[in-house]
Design a protein around this motif. Structure first.
Motif, PDB file in Angstrom:
ATOM      1  N   SER A 123       0.870  -1.182   0.000  1.00  0.00           N
ATOM      2  CA  SER A 123       0.000   0.000   0.000  1.00  0.00           C
ATOM      3  C   SER A 123       0.898   1.220   0.000  1.00  0.00           C
ATOM      4  O   SER A 123       2.128   1.117   0.040  1.00  0.00           O
ATOM      5  CB  SER A 123      -0.903   0.010   1.237  1.00  0.00           C
ATOM      6  OG  SER A 123      -0.140   0.332   2.394  1.00  0.00           O
ATOM      7  N   ASP A 124       0.294   2.407  -0.032  1.00  0.00           N
ATOM      8  CA  ASP A 124       1.092   3.627  -0.054  1.00  0.00           C
ATOM      9  C   ASP A 124       2.100   3.663   1.095  1.00  0.00           C
ATOM     10  O   ASP A 124       3.277   3.961   0.898  1.00  0.00           O
ATOM     11  CB  ASP A 124       0.184   4.864   0.036  1.00  0.00           C
ATOM     12  CG  ASP A 124      -0.617   5.097  -1.242  1.00  0.00           C
ATOM     13  OD1 ASP A 124      -0.361   4.396  -2.244  1.00  0.00           O
ATOM     14  OD2 ASP A 124      -1.501   5.971  -1.226  1.00  0.00           O
ATOM     15  N   ASP A 125       1.646   3.363   2.320  1.00  0.00           N
ATOM     16  CA  ASP A 125       2.521   3.481   3.485  1.00  0.00           C
ATOM     17  C   ASP A 125       3.729   2.557   3.400  1.00  0.00           C
ATOM     18  O   ASP A 125       4.857   2.961   3.693  1.00  0.00           O
ATOM     19  CB  ASP A 125       1.735   3.175   4.769  1.00  0.00           C
ATOM     20  CG  ASP A 125       1.046   4.411   5.320  1.00  0.00           C
ATOM     21  OD1 ASP A 125       0.835   5.363   4.550  1.00  0.00           O
ATOM     22  OD2 ASP A 125       0.713   4.405   6.515  1.00  0.00           O
ATOM     23  N   THR A 126       3.518   1.311   3.031  1.00  0.00           N
ATOM     24  CA  THR A 126       4.622   0.359   3.005  1.00  0.00           C
ATOM     25  C   THR A 126       5.511   0.572   1.783  1.00  0.00           C
ATOM     26  O   THR A 126       6.726   0.344   1.853  1.00  0.00           O
ATOM     27  CB  THR A 126       4.109  -1.084   3.045  1.00  0.00           C
ATOM     28  OG1 THR A 126       3.275  -1.333   1.911  1.00  0.00           O
ATOM     29  CG2 THR A 126       3.317  -1.339   4.316  1.00  0.00           C
ATOM     30  N   LEU A 127       4.938   1.030   0.691  1.00  0.00           N
ATOM     31  CA  LEU A 127       5.761   1.294  -0.487  1.00  0.00           C
ATOM     32  C   LEU A 127       6.644   2.515  -0.281  1.00  0.00           C
ATOM     33  O   LEU A 127       7.765   2.575  -0.802  1.00  0.00           O
ATOM     34  CB  LEU A 127       4.877   1.438  -1.723  1.00  0.00           C
ATOM     35  CG  LEU A 127       4.138   0.138  -2.112  1.00  0.00           C
ATOM     36  CD1 LEU A 127       3.242   0.363  -3.319  1.00  0.00           C
ATOM     37  CD2 LEU A 127       5.125  -1.005  -2.386  1.00  0.00           C
ATOM     38  N   TYR A 128       6.174   3.485   0.487  1.00  0.00           N
ATOM     39  CA  TYR A 128       7.049   4.603   0.855  1.00  0.00           C
ATOM     40  C   TYR A 128       8.243   4.099   1.671  1.00  0.00           C
ATOM     41  O   TYR A 128       9.383   4.535   1.460  1.00  0.00           O
ATOM     42  CB  TYR A 128       6.283   5.650   1.663  1.00  0.00           C
ATOM     43  CG  TYR A 128       5.450   6.604   0.848  1.00  0.00           C
ATOM     44  CD1 TYR A 128       5.999   7.313  -0.224  1.00  0.00           C
ATOM     45  CD2 TYR A 128       4.108   6.826   1.155  1.00  0.00           C
ATOM     46  CE1 TYR A 128       5.222   8.206  -0.960  1.00  0.00           C
ATOM     47  CE2 TYR A 128       3.332   7.715   0.421  1.00  0.00           C
ATOM     48  CZ  TYR A 128       3.892   8.398  -0.637  1.00  0.00           C
ATOM     49  OH  TYR A 128       3.136   9.277  -1.367  1.00  0.00           O
ATOM     50  N   MET A 129       7.986   3.204   2.608  1.00  0.00           N
ATOM     51  CA  MET A 129       9.076   2.641   3.407  1.00  0.00           C
ATOM     52  C   MET A 129      10.062   1.897   2.513  1.00  0.00           C
ATOM     53  O   MET A 129      11.294   2.066   2.621  1.00  0.00           O
ATOM     54  CB  MET A 129       8.523   1.711   4.485  1.00  0.00           C
ATOM     55  CG  MET A 129       9.587   0.938   5.256  1.00  0.00           C
ATOM     56  SD  MET A 129      10.652   1.954   6.302  1.00  0.00           S
ATOM     57  CE  MET A 129       9.715   1.891   7.850  1.00  0.00           C
TER      58      MET A 129
END
Length: 421
Positions: free
Chosen positions: A51-57
């Motif tokens: 998701s957005d949050d984990t892909l940013y990480m």
């Protein structure tokens, strides 16, 4: 799928039944990604959330020299030297709070300068206490506004033997420091201060993940953890489904009298928000007071469910919801009262829901401002299962943690009138 500006939910008028798998846990995925990035060798993370949050990480770790492959929709293969490198440019993390806090602390282990930044929403979310904790260790860290961007000038090491942090501000600060502490030069005691301790269940998630990656961490008192300077070793790690996401499906089941199989019994979740299942199962007889301090991400679900309860519900212990992706206390009271005047009110930092079971079956035109907050969008969708006229603005913000949310509801029998673009 084209971007949508709004989505109107059509009440199904029948029980929702079927199988619906929540995505992997955001909280655990971001912990595992960071720990794998700090571990020498190759780690395979399965059941992960994309998701957005984990892909940013993941993108931030790549920028710091970590190799991350994605062979399928639920797997990350992480290969690292065990040392994060200074990135060539600031790390942009959108509005991902976990990634921002975790990487701010981890940057202390980098030999060089790291700038951690985010979008306009993230730049309003406090991080000063974490920056102060890093500075107390002799690490040069600056956040001029008390919010991101944060500039950290690390030396690749730190030699302190005690870190103190206010435990009532955010469990993410505590988790960030715990994970960083295993990279110290000697044993470190992480001590919580203040009268309140945040969501301890999330700290337990952190220490469990740390141990899986070879760390030695022990809780030596109710407010202290000792972390040995072991560093981390690569491992294969299975991530459980997301309990916060599961709360929407549990609530949809009781609201419609359905039977939704999530594939994982509620009792098998280790995440704090799974505690909400016991409350949800009591609907429409929710207790008059619900303390949300230890299951904060489940509060929006419970608050919208409470709108249809037989008696009013007061939510306490939720002050931290004001500094999430948006001011969730305000967003909930605003959205609820948009459905029916006075349905949601604030009293200090408490939220009072003036429950009204007769709302079910009514046609009440309400345009729900999500404030770009995924949890506001997903929780108010539940109101649309019982009330006609519920329109969710910016519905695609659910991509932050549950990109398939609208498709999952559709698979259970929910339909939409796509009034947006």
């Amino acid at each position: 799928m084209m971007a949508r500006s709004e989505l109107r939910i059509i009440p199904p008028g029948k029980p929702l039944s079927g199988r619906a798998m929540p995505p992997g846990s955001k909280s655990i995925t971001n912990r595992a990604l960071l720990l794998a990035g700090l571990a020498e060798g190759r780690s395979v993370l399965t059941g992960a959330l994309k998701s957005d949050d984990t892909l940013y990480m993941a993108e931030a770790l790549r920028a710091m020299g970590v190799t991350i492959e994605e062979p399928d929709h639920t797997t990350f293969i992480v290969t690292s030297s065990g040392k994060l490198q200074p990135p060539a440019k600031p790390l942009f993390l959108g509005n991902a709070g976990t990634a921002t806090r975790f990487l701010t602390a981890a940057a202390a282990l980098v030999d060089g300068t790291v700038v951690v930044d985010g979008d306009a929403h993230m730049r309003k979310r406090p991080i000063g206490a974490l920056v102060d904790a890093l500075r107390s260790l002799g690490i040069e860290a600056v956040a001029e506004t008390g919010c991101p961007p944060v500039t950290i000038k690390g030396t690749g090491r730190f030699g302190a033997d005690r870190i103190r942090i206010d435990g009532g501000l955010s469990s993410q600060y505590v988790s960030a420091l715990l994970m960083m502490a295993a990279g110290g030069e000697r044993p470190v005691d992480v001590e919580l201060t203040g009268e309140d301790i945040g969501a301890l269940g999330y700290i337990d998630l952190t220490t469990t993940a740390m141990r899986a990656f070879g760390a030695s961490v022990e809780r030596t008192s109710p407010v202290t953890w000792r972390v040995e300077p072991t560093g981390y070793r690569a491992t294969d790690f299975l991530i459980e489904p997301d309990a916060s996401a599961a709360t929407y499906l549990w609530a949809a089941e009781v609201l419609t009298g359905g039977a939704i199989d999530l594939g994982t019994p509620a009792t098998e979740f280790s995440q704090p928000d799974a505690r909400a299942y016991e409350l949800i199962s009591k609907f429409p007889h929710l207790p008059p007071v619900i303390d949300g301090s230890q299951m904060q991400d489940a509060v929006p679900t419970l608050a919208v469910l409470a709108a249809f309860n037989k008696t009013p519900v007061r939510f306490t212990g939720i002050a931290n919801l004001r500094v999430k992706e948006c001011d969730r206390v305000r967003a909930l009271s605003t959205g609820l009262s948009g459905i029916r005047s006075g349905l949601g009110t604030e009293e200090g930092d408490d939220l009072i829901v003036a429950s009204d079971p007769t709302l079910a079956g009514q046609n009440l035109s309400a345009r729900i401002d999500t404030f770009a907050d995924h949890r506001i969008a997903m929780s108010f969708a539940l109101a649309g299962l019982k009330v006609s006229g519920i329109t969710i603005l910016d519905p695609d913000c659910v991509a932050k943690t549950f990109p398939a949310y609208w498709r999952v509801l559709a698979s259970l029998g929910v339909t939409y009138a796509d009034d947006g673009d």
